[in-house]
Design a protein around this motif. Structure first.
Motif, PDB file in Angstrom:
ATOM      1  N   THR A 188       0.802  -1.259   0.172  1.00 27.78           N
ATOM      2  CA  THR A 188       0.094  -0.008   0.001  1.00 27.78           C
ATOM      3  C   THR A 188       0.914   1.358   0.121  1.00 27.78           C
ATOM      4  OG1 THR A 188      -1.892  -1.131   1.145  1.00 27.78           O
ATOM      5  CG2 THR A 188      -1.762   1.234   1.262  1.00 27.78           C
ATOM      6  N   PHE A 189       1.920   1.358   0.883  1.00 29.45           N
ATOM      7  CA  PHE A 189       2.773   2.300   1.007  1.00 29.45           C
ATOM      8  C   PHE A 189       3.724   2.623  -0.250  1.00 29.45           C
ATOM      9  CE2 PHE A 189       1.207   2.642   5.346  1.00 29.45           C
ATOM     10  CZ  PHE A 189       1.173   3.865   5.633  1.00 29.45           C
ATOM     11  N   PHE A 238      10.894   3.076   4.293  1.00 27.50           N
ATOM     12  CA  PHE A 238      11.777   2.904   3.347  1.00 27.50           C
ATOM     13  C   PHE A 238      11.079   2.364   2.071  1.00 27.50           C
ATOM     14  CE2 PHE A 238      15.108   2.993   6.614  1.00 27.50           C
ATOM     15  CZ  PHE A 238      15.844   4.061   5.966  1.00 27.50           C
ATOM     16  N   ARG A 239      10.291   1.924   1.910  1.00 24.67           N
ATOM     17  CA  ARG A 239       9.586   1.153   1.152  1.00 24.67           C
ATOM     18  C   ARG A 239       8.608   2.448   0.270  1.00 24.67           C
ATOM     19  NH1 ARG A 239      12.470  -1.653  -1.292  1.00 24.67           N
ATOM     20  NH2 ARG A 239      10.995  -1.918  -2.825  1.00 24.67           N
ATOM     21  N   ALA A 240       8.157   3.104   1.046  1.00 24.57           N
ATOM     22  CA  ALA A 240       7.177   4.308   0.713  1.00 24.57           C
ATOM     23  C   ALA A 240       8.100   5.352  -0.153  1.00 24.57           C
ATOM     24  CB  ALA A 240       6.634   4.826   2.050  1.00 24.57           C
ATOM     25  N   MET A 241       9.162   5.476   0.462  1.00 21.26           N
ATOM     26  CA  MET A 241      10.532   6.245   0.033  1.00 21.26           C
ATOM     27  C   MET A 241      10.906   5.800  -1.502  1.00 21.26           C
ATOM     28  SD  MET A 241      10.264   8.908   1.841  1.00 21.26           S
ATOM     29  CE  MET A 241       8.787   8.737   2.190  1.00 21.26           C
ATOM     30  N   VAL A 242      10.830   4.547  -1.534  1.00 25.31           N
ATOM     31  CA  VAL A 242      11.203   3.929  -2.948  1.00 25.31           C
ATOM     32  C   VAL A 242      10.061   3.857  -3.784  1.00 25.31           C
ATOM     33  CG1 VAL A 242      11.575   1.652  -3.990  1.00 25.31           C
ATOM     34  CG2 VAL A 242      12.634   2.043  -1.860  1.00 25.31           C
ATOM     35  N   GLY A 243       8.770   3.903  -3.427  1.00 19.44           N
ATOM     36  CA  GLY A 243       7.765   4.281  -4.263  1.00 19.44           C
ATOM     37  C   GLY A 243       7.849   5.507  -4.777  1.00 19.44           C
ATOM     38  N   ILE A 244       8.293   6.745  -4.060  1.00 17.15           N
ATOM     39  CA  ILE A 244       8.322   7.975  -4.439  1.00 17.15           C
ATOM     40  C   ILE A 244       9.287   8.205  -5.448  1.00 17.15           C
ATOM     41  CG2 ILE A 244       9.097  10.466  -3.986  1.00 17.15           C
ATOM     42  CD1 ILE A 244       7.897  10.094  -1.115  1.00 17.15           C
TER      43      ILE A 244
END
Length: 358
Positions: free
Chosen positions: A118-119, A170-176
């Motif tokens: 999700t993130f 960190f996975r949310a930042m990777v998504g960005i």
């Protein structure tokens, strides 16, 4: 009669008939070969006009790329930007492997496991707008570089995450960062002649398949022995490779021309022509607007200082404004149809990919 004329003429003067003979002979000698005065004025004007028309000819970036053709430079851009597209596929494909292993290690519930996916997509929703604005404002090259650096750093951060909350962050930042990967496709397409863009867009999409297969092979080799942290670290390597090869990356001639930077755009096009062993069209490049002067830059800085804190929100306002342009009366129907197509494809594709390991 001639003797009478000679007698009637004073000393030092010549008869009119003899003067006419002299003028005719002078004009004849002036037109003799080698004198340089036998040129036809009509032909001269036509020749000068042809030269002047070539010098005054204006060509667009698309015309220059069509004249140069698809060659070695475009092949380099295909593989360079294709690495970014393959790396994007690897980061997305690992979601189907990461969830079950993290769930077992930290004893997560199904709802907690779903936060990883999700993130990532929430980050992509923000990153695609942010890095799109950066690439339009600062250049395709800067936007592409920022995407690669940000994704690689956050990818290695994911591998070192000490807790589940840190891993989700960190996975949310990777998504960005992954949201800016489509800048690579834009950069490649802006070096391809317009007549071939449809074909090469399909070709570069094949790198997504390559990245998917590569990630599955890495997971098969790494997960049973080294664990999921090594899988995350190895999956960030393509982004590091893009950063290392960044000095070879050119700026888009379309973007340079849109900003009025004629000389810089012509320099890039000349390099493409030289590597492809071709030539540019005759004339000069036509740009969309004049390059900003030093005075205009200083005035813009003064205006920004006067605005104070309001200038902080200008990028956000410009980002929203650019998104709002997609929903104007002329583009609203097309935009909504594309939303539906992409939503349907994403639900089918990512739904199957993420549930594969289940």
């Amino acid at each position: 009669m001639s003797s009478h004329a000679s007698e009637s003429c004073p000393e030092g003067s010549f008869p009119a008939v003899e003067l006419q003979d002299v003028h005719l002979s002078d004009s004849g000698s002036a037109g003799s070969p080698g004198s340089g005065s036998d040129r036809n004025p009509i032909n001269d004007s036509r020749h000068d006009g042809a030269v002047g028309s070539q010098e005054n000819h204006k060509y667009h970036v698309d015309e220059a790329l069509t004249h140069i053709g698809f060659g070695r430079y475009q092949w380099f851009m295909l593989f360079y930007t294709g690495i970014a597209w393959a790396g994007d596929a690897m980061e997305m494909m690992l979601l189907s492997f990461l969830g079950p292993f993290v769930k077992c290690e930290w004893g997560l519930s199904p709802s907690q496991e779903s936060l990883l996916t999700t993130f990532v997509f929430l980050g992509m929703l923000f990153g695609v707008n942010f890095f799109g604005y950066v690439s339009d404002t600062c250049g395709r090259k800067i936007g592409f570089f920022a995407t690669a650096v940000f994704s690689s750093i956050m990818g290695f951060g994911s591998a070192l995450a000490p807790t589940f909350a840190a891993l989700v962050f960190f996975r949310a930042m990777v998504g960005i960062g992954l949201g800016g990967v489509p800048v690579a496709l834009t950069l490649f397409m802006e070096f391809v002649p317009s007549a071939n863009r449809g074909k090469w867009l399909v070709v570069i999409e094949s790198f997504w398949t390559v990245g998917t297969f590569f990630e599955a092979g890495i997971a098969w080799l790494v997960l049973p022995t080294l664990g999921w942290r090594w899988l995350l670290g190895i999956s960030a390597v393509p982004q590091v490779l893009l950063v290392l090869l960044y000095p070879l990356l050119p700026e888009s001639p379309y973007w340079l021309a849109s900003k009025g930077r004629q000389l810089a755009a012509e320099k890039v096009l000349a390099k493409v022509a030289r590597i492809n062993k071709a030539s540019l069209p005759s004339g000069s490049l036509e740009v969309s607007c004049a390059a900003p002067t030093t005075t205009s830059n200083e005035n813009a800085r003064k205006t920004e200082k006067q605005r104070g804190a309001c200038a902080f929100f200008k990028p956000i306002c410009n980002m929203l404004k650019s998104c709002g342009a997609l929903y104007t009366k002329e583009l609203r129907t097309t935009t909504l149809l594309l939303h539906f197509i992409w939503a349907a494809c994403s639900i089918g594709y990512y739904g199957l990919v993420i549930l594969t390991t289940e």
